[in-house]
Motif scaffolding. Structure first.
Motif, mmCIF file in Angstrom:
data_model
loop_
_atom_site.group_PDB
_atom_site.id
_atom_site.type_symbol
_atom_site.label_atom_id
_atom_site.label_comp_id
_atom_site.label_asym_id
_atom_site.label_seq_id
_atom_site.Cartn_x
_atom_site.Cartn_y
_atom_site.Cartn_z
ATOM 1 N N MET A 165 23.365 -48.434 -3.574
ATOM 2 C CA MET A 165 24.627 -48.103 -4.217
ATOM 3 C C MET A 165 24.546 -48.445 -5.698
ATOM 4 N N SER A 166 25.503 -47.937 -6.474
ATOM 5 C CA SER A 166 25.609 -48.349 -7.867
ATOM 6 C C SER A 166 26.409 -49.644 -7.930
ATOM 7 N N VAL A 167 26.277 -50.375 -9.042
ATOM 8 C CA VAL A 167 27.034 -51.621 -9.202
ATOM 9 C C VAL A 167 28.529 -51.331 -9.153
ATOM 10 N N LYS A 168 28.951 -50.216 -9.754
ATOM 11 C CA LYS A 168 30.372 -49.866 -9.755
ATOM 12 C C LYS A 168 30.871 -49.614 -8.335
ATOM 13 N N GLN A 169 30.066 -48.942 -7.518
ATOM 14 C CA GLN A 169 30.463 -48.701 -6.126
ATOM 15 C C GLN A 169 30.643 -50.010 -5.373
ATOM 16 N N VAL A 170 29.723 -50.947 -5.592
ATOM 17 C CA VAL A 170 29.813 -52.256 -4.943
ATOM 18 C C VAL A 170 31.097 -52.963 -5.365
ATOM 19 N N GLN A 171 31.372 -52.965 -6.666
ATOM 20 C CA GLN A 171 32.559 -53.647 -7.184
ATOM 21 C C GLN A 171 33.840 -53.036 -6.628
ATOM 22 N N ARG A 172 33.880 -51.712 -6.527
ATOM 23 C CA ARG A 172 35.089 -51.051 -6.043
ATOM 24 C C ARG A 172 35.297 -51.295 -4.554
ATOM 25 N N HIS A 173 34.218 -51.309 -3.796
ATOM 26 C CA HIS A 173 34.344 -51.617 -2.360
ATOM 27 C C HIS A 173 34.845 -53.050 -2.162
ATOM 28 N N ILE A 174 34.244 -53.988 -2.887
ATOM 29 C CA ILE A 174 34.647 -55.389 -2.733
ATOM 30 C C ILE A 174 36.093 -55.585 -3.148
ATOM 31 N N ALA A 175 36.562 -54.800 -4.120
ATOM 32 C CA ALA A 175 37.971 -54.889 -4.543
ATOM 33 C C ALA A 175 38.911 -54.605 -3.379
ATOM 34 N N LEU A 176 38.502 -53.747 -2.460
ATOM 35 C CA LEU A 176 39.356 -53.391 -1.321
ATOM 36 C C LEU A 176 39.661 -54.586 -0.426
ATOM 37 N N THR A 177 38.802 -55.607 -0.456
ATOM 38 C CA THR A 177 39.039 -56.782 0.401
ATOM 39 C C THR A 177 40.242 -57.589 -0.079
ATOM 40 N N ARG A 178 40.766 -57.266 -1.273
ATOM 41 C CA ARG A 178 41.973 -57.941 -1.768
ATOM 42 C C ARG A 178 43.250 -57.305 -1.220
ATOM 43 N N LEU A 179 43.126 -56.173 -0.554
ATOM 44 C CA LEU A 179 44.292 -55.524 0.044
ATOM 45 C C LEU A 179 44.808 -56.365 1.214
ATOM 46 N N ILE A 180 46.117 -56.334 1.447
ATOM 47 C CA ILE A 180 46.672 -57.018 2.612
ATOM 48 C C ILE A 180 46.239 -56.247 3.866
ATOM 49 N N PRO A 181 46.178 -56.910 5.035
ATOM 50 C CA PRO A 181 45.680 -56.258 6.262
ATOM 51 C C PRO A 181 46.311 -54.900 6.591
ATOM 52 N N PRO A 182 47.657 -54.718 6.469
ATOM 53 C CA PRO A 182 48.208 -53.397 6.792
ATOM 54 C C PRO A 182 47.639 -52.276 5.907
ATOM 55 N N LEU A 183 47.401 -52.565 4.627
ATOM 56 C CA LEU A 183 46.830 -51.548 3.741
ATOM 57 C C LEU A 183 45.348 -51.338 4.047
ATOM 58 N N GLN A 184 44.639 -52.406 4.440
ATOM 59 C CA GLN A 184 43.243 -52.240 4.842
ATOM 60 C C GLN A 184 43.139 -51.303 6.046
ATOM 61 N N ASP A 185 44.054 -51.459 7.002
ATOM 62 C CA ASP A 185 44.055 -50.571 8.174
ATOM 63 C C ASP A 185 44.310 -49.129 7.768
ATOM 64 N N MET A 186 45.143 -48.935 6.743
ATOM 65 C CA MET A 186 45.431 -47.569 6.274
ATOM 66 C C MET A 186 44.219 -46.965 5.571
ATOM 67 N N VAL A 187 43.411 -47.793 4.912
ATOM 68 C CA VAL A 187 42.186 -47.293 4.283
ATOM 69 C C VAL A 187 41.259 -46.714 5.345
ATOM 70 N N ASP A 188 41.190 -47.377 6.507
ATOM 71 C CA ASP A 188 40.337 -46.899 7.605
ATOM 72 C C ASP A 188 41.036 -45.874 8.495
ATOM 73 N N GLY A 189 42.301 -45.546 8.177
ATOM 74 C CA GLY A 189 43.028 -44.560 8.964
ATOM 75 C C GLY A 189 43.407 -45.051 10.342
ATOM 76 N N LYS A 190 43.535 -46.371 10.511
ATOM 77 C CA LYS A 190 43.853 -46.940 11.825
ATOM 78 C C LYS A 190 45.354 -46.987 12.108
ATOM 79 N N THR A 191 46.157 -46.855 11.063
ATOM 80 C CA THR A 191 47.602 -47.045 11.218
ATOM 81 C C THR A 191 48.297 -45.753 11.602
ATOM 82 N N VAL A 192 49.121 -45.817 12.628
ATOM 83 C CA VAL A 192 49.992 -44.699 13.003
ATOM 84 C C VAL A 192 51.409 -45.110 12.620
ATOM 85 N N GLY A 193 52.036 -44.314 11.739
ATOM 86 C CA GLY A 193 53.353 -44.655 11.231
ATOM 87 C C GLY A 193 54.443 -44.518 12.279
#
Length: 301
Positions: A181-209
């Motif tokens: 990966m590029s360094v920027k890709q790594v940094q952007r992926h790691i940034a996602l770990t700062r999301l709260i759990p409900p938003l993390q689930d939405m990133v993976d498409g696990k949440t049904v509204g």
């Protein structure tokens, strides 16, 4: 002069006997003994602490369980001794779960004496390279790698070894190279770990509204949201469910900017989310297609 006696030849060393193969499961060797495949009782195996890779018990997993019932686990798991007299699974959490589901008491394992940094590296590489991982699984795995390398770098610096003072930069570069990966890709992926759990689930498409519709946040808007304070992220998660729609990139960027200026709150988030999205659709046209209408001498621009 006394005649020198001829040297006696040393006896040829005996050929070592090949070890007998055990008829059934054998006791697992501890550190210092040669590495080998052994069968370990499932009760002695424990999951790696905070490992990011989930075992989903879906149709594909149940087919895997049927295969284990028919022919056993064909690929050994990688484990290391833990401080409780058992073994910590480094690679093979799915095989362990499949064996439990299949009712097989043992699973084949290779025991390795690994440091925390080595264990994390092996776990991430084996999972990322050998199975499909979700965006958040990859993000968490990259973060684990980064933290392990930083820890190793700090230890080397304390021991007086040659190590770059710019630990963050060096660590990101190492992670990028290891994962293609590029360094920027790594940094952007790691940034996602700062999301709260409900938003993390939405990133993976696990949440049904509440409307029965799957809610998914696109990658780039999710990165923007990750820089917003957790309190406002919770408001955003509620707003996404209420509107049954995720924010566009421009909406996410505006919310991030307002959050930095301490001007973001639940009412402002609702107002932004209620606006009509103004994202411009991108259309990709091949050079060959352009040549039909403009000729070869025209550039894409």
């Amino acid at each position: 002069a006394k005649k020198a006696e001829p040297k006696k030849e040393a006896p040829a060393p005996e050929k070592p006997k090949e070890p007998e193969k055990p008829a059934g499961p054998v006791a697992a060797p501890r550190s210092g003994e040669p590495e080998q495949i052994v069968h370990i009782n499932l009760s002695e195996l424990h999951a790696f602490k905070n490992h990011p890779f989930n075992v989903e018990k879906n149709a594909k997993f149940m087919a895997f369980v049927s295969s284990i019932r028919a022919q056993g686990v064909t690929q050994p798991a990688i484990v290391r001794p833990d401080d409780k007299g058992g073994y910590e699974i480094i690679s093979g959490h799915r095989r362990d779960a499949g064996s439990i589901e299949a009712g097989i008491p043992y699973t084949p394992c290779i025991i390795r004496a690994l440091t925390d940094e080595q264990a994390i590296q092996q776990m991430v590489e084996d999972n990322v390279n050998n199975r499909e991982v979700s965006t958040m699984e990859l993000a968490k795995a990259l973060k684990m790698q980064l933290e392990a390398i930083k820890h190793q770098g700090a230890r080397e610096a304390l021991e007086g070894q040659n190590f770059s003072t710019d630990v963050d930069k060096r660590s990101n570069e190492v992670i990028a190279e290891r994962n293609g990966m590029s360094v920027k890709q790594v940094q952007r992926h790691i940034a996602l770990t700062r999301l709260i759990p409900p938003l993390q689930d939405m990133v993976d498409g696990k949440t049904v509204g509440s409307g029965g519709k799957p809610l998914k946040i696109a990658f780039t808007p999710a990165v923007e949201l990750s820089y917003i304070k957790p309190k406002n992220q919770r408001y955003i998660a509620v707003a996404i469910d209420a509107q049954q729609s995720a924010p566009s990139l421009s909406q996410a960027q505006r919310m991030r900017k307002l959050d930095q200026e301490n001007m973001l709150n639940g009412d402002v988030i609702d107002g932004i989310m209620l606006e009509e999205k103004k994202e411009v659709d991108k259309v990709i046209i091949s050079g060959m297609e352009l040549e039909k209408y403009f000729g070869k001498e025209k550039t894409p621009q």
